[in-house]
Design a protein around this motif. Structure first.
Motif, PDB file in Angstrom:
ATOM      1  N   ARG A  56      22.891  63.666  17.726  1.00 23.99           N
ATOM      2  CA  ARG A  56      22.305  64.076  19.006  1.00 23.99           C
ATOM      3  C   ARG A  56      20.991  64.825  18.800  1.00 23.99           C
ATOM      4  O   ARG A  56      20.051  64.684  19.563  1.00 23.99           O
ATOM      5  CB  ARG A  56      23.297  64.913  19.815  1.00 23.99           C
ATOM      6  CG  ARG A  56      22.782  65.227  21.209  1.00 23.99           C
ATOM      7  CD  ARG A  56      23.860  65.710  22.151  1.00 23.99           C
ATOM      8  NE  ARG A  56      24.923  64.766  22.398  1.00 23.99           N
ATOM      9  CZ  ARG A  56      24.837  63.683  23.183  1.00 23.99           C
ATOM     10  NH1 ARG A  56      23.700  63.391  23.794  1.00 23.99           N
ATOM     11  NH2 ARG A  56      25.869  62.897  23.357  1.00 23.99           N
ATOM     12  N   GLY A  70      22.888  56.005  29.089  1.00 20.93           N
ATOM     13  CA  GLY A  70      23.850  57.080  29.342  1.00 20.93           C
ATOM     14  C   GLY A  70      24.083  57.981  28.144  1.00 20.93           C
ATOM     15  O   GLY A  70      25.172  58.539  27.975  1.00 20.93           O
ATOM     16  N   ASN A  73      25.588  61.681  27.962  1.00 14.89           N
ATOM     17  CA  ASN A  73      27.025  61.909  28.084  1.00 14.89           C
ATOM     18  C   ASN A  73      27.524  62.614  26.819  1.00 14.89           C
ATOM     19  O   ASN A  73      27.534  62.032  25.732  1.00 14.89           O
ATOM     20  CB  ASN A  73      27.755  60.580  28.274  1.00 14.89           C
ATOM     21  CG  ASN A  73      29.252  60.732  28.389  1.00 14.89           C
ATOM     22  OD1 ASN A  73      29.818  61.778  28.133  1.00 14.89           O
ATOM     23  ND2 ASN A  73      29.899  59.640  28.782  1.00 14.89           N
ATOM     24  N   THR A  74      27.932  63.868  26.964  1.00 18.88           N
ATOM     25  CA  THR A  74      28.350  64.656  25.805  1.00 18.88           C
ATOM     26  C   THR A  74      29.679  64.192  25.207  1.00 18.88           C
ATOM     27  O   THR A  74      30.055  64.643  24.126  1.00 18.88           O
ATOM     28  CB  THR A  74      28.432  66.153  26.162  1.00 18.88           C
ATOM     29  OG1 THR A  74      29.335  66.315  27.261  1.00 18.88           O
ATOM     30  CG2 THR A  74      27.062  66.703  26.525  1.00 18.88           C
ATOM     31  N   ALA A  75      30.380  63.299  25.886  1.00 17.34           N
ATOM     32  CA  ALA A  75      31.636  62.766  25.351  1.00 17.34           C
ATOM     33  C   ALA A  75      31.396  61.674  24.303  1.00 17.34           C
ATOM     34  O   ALA A  75      32.327  61.293  23.588  1.00 17.34           O
ATOM     35  CB  ALA A  75      32.497  62.217  26.488  1.00 17.34           C
ATOM     36  N   LEU A  76      30.158  61.190  24.194  1.00 18.42           N
ATOM     37  CA  LEU A  76      29.863  60.143  23.213  1.00 18.42           C
ATOM     38  C   LEU A  76      30.016  60.692  21.795  1.00 18.42           C
ATOM     39  O   LEU A  76      29.586  61.813  21.497  1.00 18.42           O
ATOM     40  CB  LEU A  76      28.449  59.595  23.404  1.00 18.42           C
ATOM     41  CG  LEU A  76      28.220  58.770  24.662  1.00 18.42           C
ATOM     42  CD1 LEU A  76      26.745  58.453  24.835  1.00 18.42           C
ATOM     43  CD2 LEU A  76      29.041  57.488  24.610  1.00 18.42           C
TER      44      LEU A  76
END
Length: 141
Positions: A56, A70, A73-76
């Motif tokens: 990131r 997308g 999206n911090t869930a990636l």
């Protein structure tokens, strides 16, 4: 001769400044235009690790498909972010520089001075005129 590699985008002013700072230290680096020749997945992961970053941290948002994909999206997962960078190399922030002293994302451009093995050989100003190195080869700020 010291081996230095710069993952470079010639259209980027910061990348051009870093390249010239490396040359101002007396080294002609190995220049890889990463949009034409992206690193392998294994090498990209290794550089991220050696730079003490996360995928990131290396993602570029501006001028890329970041939002469309997308990627905010911090869930990636890290793997998903690396997959995106492999599919779209423009997502790899630049310039990424590899020297015997480490790997670093050199933003701002003078960050490269922290990992160059040699001293600056003379004055250097960024393209915008900001003085970075004085005539004696010393960092201005």
């Amino acid at each position: 001769m010291t081996d230095i590699v710069i993952y470079h985008n010639p259209a980027c002013g910061t990348s051009r400044n870093v390249l010239e700072l490396i040359r101002n230290s007396g080294v002609e680096p190995h220049v890889i235009e990463y949009l034409k020749t992206p690193p392998s997945r294994a090498l990209l992961v290794e550089m991220i690790d050696r730079a003490h970053m996360t995928p990131r941290d290396l993602l570029r948002e501006k001028g890329t498909p970041y939002a469309d994909l997308g990627l905010g999206n911090t869930a990636l997962t890290d793997d998903a972010l690396v997959d995106a960078m492999m599919a779209h190399p423009v997502l790899i922030n630049r310039p990424l520089v590899v020297t015997p002293f480490g790997v670093k994302l050199c933003r701002p451009s003078e960050a490269v001075l922290d990992i160059l093995p040699g001293a600056q050989r003379g004055a250097f100003a960024k393209e915008d005129g900001e003085q970075v190195i004085d005539a004696s080869g010393n960092r201005v700020r």
